[in-house]
Design a protein around this motif. Structure first.
Motif, mmCIF file in Angstrom:
data_model
loop_
_atom_site.group_PDB
_atom_site.id
_atom_site.type_symbol
_atom_site.label_atom_id
_atom_site.label_comp_id
_atom_site.label_asym_id
_atom_site.label_seq_id
_atom_site.Cartn_x
_atom_site.Cartn_y
_atom_site.Cartn_z
ATOM 1 N N ASP A 153 -23.460 -30.630 -62.378
ATOM 2 C CA ASP A 153 -23.161 -29.602 -62.780
ATOM 3 C C ASP A 153 -23.260 -28.601 -61.363
ATOM 4 N N GLY B 140 -35.616 -34.525 -54.381
ATOM 5 C CA GLY B 140 -34.134 -34.329 -54.696
ATOM 6 C C GLY B 140 -33.652 -34.954 -55.927
ATOM 7 N N VAL B 141 -34.492 -34.979 -56.921
ATOM 8 C CA VAL B 141 -33.873 -35.560 -58.166
ATOM 9 C C VAL B 141 -33.764 -34.623 -59.568
ATOM 10 N N GLY B 142 -34.120 -33.475 -59.020
ATOM 11 C CA GLY B 142 -33.858 -32.189 -60.204
ATOM 12 C C GLY B 142 -35.179 -31.716 -60.601
ATOM 13 N N LYS B 143 -36.428 -31.873 -60.024
ATOM 14 C CA LYS B 143 -37.623 -31.515 -60.382
ATOM 15 C C LYS B 143 -37.443 -29.883 -60.615
ATOM 16 N N THR B 144 -37.308 -29.437 -59.368
ATOM 17 C CA THR B 144 -37.393 -27.731 -59.434
ATOM 18 C C THR B 144 -36.446 -27.163 -60.494
ATOM 19 N N THR B 145 -35.241 -27.590 -60.348
ATOM 20 C CA THR B 145 -34.127 -27.228 -61.150
ATOM 21 C C THR B 145 -34.470 -27.508 -62.775
ATOM 22 N N PRO C 58 -26.089 -33.348 -67.028
ATOM 23 C CA PRO C 58 -24.892 -33.770 -66.516
ATOM 24 C C PRO C 58 -25.017 -33.067 -65.131
HETATM 25 N N1 ATP Z 1 -27.958 -31.615 -62.881
HETATM 26 C C1 ATP Z 1 -27.543 -31.321 -61.506
HETATM 27 N N2 ATP Z 1 -26.085 -31.074 -61.266
HETATM 28 C C2 ATP Z 1 -25.871 -30.796 -59.840
HETATM 29 N N3 ATP Z 1 -26.917 -30.259 -58.916
HETATM 30 C C3 ATP Z 1 -27.908 -30.334 -59.064
HETATM 31 C C4 ATP Z 1 -28.590 -30.838 -60.551
HETATM 32 N N4 ATP Z 1 -29.879 -30.792 -60.723
HETATM 33 C C5 ATP Z 1 -30.182 -30.277 -59.312
HETATM 34 N N5 ATP Z 1 -29.051 -30.220 -58.580
HETATM 35 C C6 ATP Z 1 -29.039 -29.885 -57.118
HETATM 36 O O1 ATP Z 1 -29.564 -30.906 -56.485
HETATM 37 C C7 ATP Z 1 -30.415 -30.381 -55.504
HETATM 38 C C8 ATP Z 1 -31.820 -31.051 -55.396
HETATM 39 O O2 ATP Z 1 -32.463 -30.503 -56.739
HETATM 40 P P1 ATP Z 1 -33.897 -29.906 -56.850
HETATM 41 O O3 ATP Z 1 -34.331 -29.336 -55.836
HETATM 42 O O4 ATP Z 1 -34.222 -29.478 -58.358
HETATM 43 O O5 ATP Z 1 -34.784 -31.340 -56.881
HETATM 44 P P2 ATP Z 1 -36.116 -31.610 -56.512
HETATM 45 O O6 ATP Z 1 -36.458 -32.935 -57.080
HETATM 46 O O7 ATP Z 1 -36.909 -30.568 -56.832
HETATM 47 O O8 ATP Z 1 -36.256 -31.818 -55.029
HETATM 48 P P3 ATP Z 1 -37.586 -31.779 -54.053
HETATM 49 O O9 ATP Z 1 -38.212 -33.179 -54.103
HETATM 50 O O10 ATP Z 1 -37.058 -31.751 -52.704
HETATM 51 O O11 ATP Z 1 -38.443 -30.865 -54.630
HETATM 52 C C9 ATP Z 1 -30.314 -28.880 -55.454
HETATM 53 O O12 ATP Z 1 -29.475 -28.520 -54.669
HETATM 54 C C10 ATP Z 1 -29.991 -28.679 -57.132
HETATM 55 O O13 ATP Z 1 -29.293 -27.232 -57.177
#
Ligand code: ATP
Ligand code: MG
Length: 261
Positions: A219, A12-17, A217
């Motif tokens: 967002d 949940g740290v933003g990898k996929t995003t 940031p």
């Molecule tokens: N900069 C940001 N601002 C606000 N929300 C964000 C941001 N980046 C990611 N998110 C949200 O936070 C959540 C987790 O992001 P994401 O899925 O990218 O993380 P992840 O590291 O891929 O998670 P996992 O380990 O479960 O695969 C998602 O709902 C995503 O929309």
């Protein structure tokens, strides 16, 4: 062809995003871009409207054919997305059993790397999304990578995870003699909170050598973009989050240019 992997053992740290945003921007710039979803949860696959529970051909097919020493064509496993120049090699939930099935077999760390060698001339850029754990999938991603992007959420628990993943990188780099370099990208930065300010300061003091100089940031547009199924920089290019990923992409491309001189 350049291969970038987005990895962190913390969830949940933003990898996929990060992977989706960078890949969308690369495609919009005119680069033929392939995204690879190596997470058994298939978040990236779902993002683009595919169901990792029912998808027929996936990364799993690739591992099966490597184990059986059969060849499969690139066209049979890749999906086009609605974004021009952007393709996806989807994940399947079957990937969850991969470590148990193939983890210890010789050569199974190179499945992705070998596939990319065969497909290399079709793509300018490849962006790999990883699961938040160490296993045969992460090893495959690292073995195929020119660069590893490590999103770190700007809060204190995430900083602990960073030392752990760097330890993992060191072990994998040495064991397999891999050349990849990592870039730390602070994510979900909220300048109104003490936790964000303090953890960014910690990164600047302890990891300056690997740290990207800006931040992604927080967002709320990211949530809306994932609902719509488009990378945020394509849905809303002027949003704060999109502008930050544009700056990150410019920095990464500049690093590639310098590395190739
Ligand atoms: N900069 C940001 N601002 C606000 N929300 C964000 C941001 N980046 C990611 N998110 C949200 O936070 C959540 C987790 O992001 P994401 O899925 O990218 O993380 P992840 O590291 O891929 O998670 P996992 O380990 O479960 O695969 C998602 O709902 C995503 O929309
Ligand atoms: Mg993810």
């Amino acid at each position: 062809m350049k291969v970038w992997t987005v990895a962190n053992q913390k969830g949940g740290v933003g990898k996929t995003t990060t992977a989706v945003s960078l890949a969308g921007l690369l495609a919009a710039k005119g680069y033929e871009t392939l995204m690879i979803d190596l997470d058994p949860h298939g978040s990236m696959t779902s993002y683009f409207g595919q169901d990792p529970d029912t998808v027929e051909e996936s990364v799993y097919t690739l591992f099966q054919s490597a184990a059986n020493k059969t060849k499969i064509s690139m066209a049979s496993v890749l999906l086009r997305t609605d974004v021009p120049k952007l393709s996806l090699l989807p994940a399947s939930t079957a990937l969850v059993s991969l470590d148990r099935q193939f983890g210890t077999r010789v050569g199974m760390g190179m499945v992705i790397s070998n596939a990319l060698k065969r497909w290399g001339n079709h793509f300018d850029h490849v962006v790999i999304d990883c699961p938040p754990m160490l296993g045969v999938l992460l090893i495959n991603a690292l073995a195929a990578s020119d660069r590893v992007i490590v999103p770190v959420q700007t809060e204190f628990l995430a900083l602990k995870g960073l030392e752990r993943i760097q330890h993992t990188f060191d072990i994998v780099r040495q064991a397999h003699d891999l050349p990849f370099q990592e870039v730390i990208v602070p994510t979900m930065y909220d300048r109104r909170t003490r936790a964000s300010i303090d953890s960014l300061k910690y990164l600047q003091e302890h990891h300056a050598d690997l740290l990207w100089e800006m931040v992604i940031p927080i967002d709320t547009n990211f949530r809306e973009a994932s609902r719509v199924g488009l990378p945020l920089p394509l849905m809303n290019p002027q949003s704060r989050g999109a502008l930050a990923y544009q700056a990150l992409l410019d920095d990464l491309l500049e690093r590639e240019r310098e590395a190739s001189l």
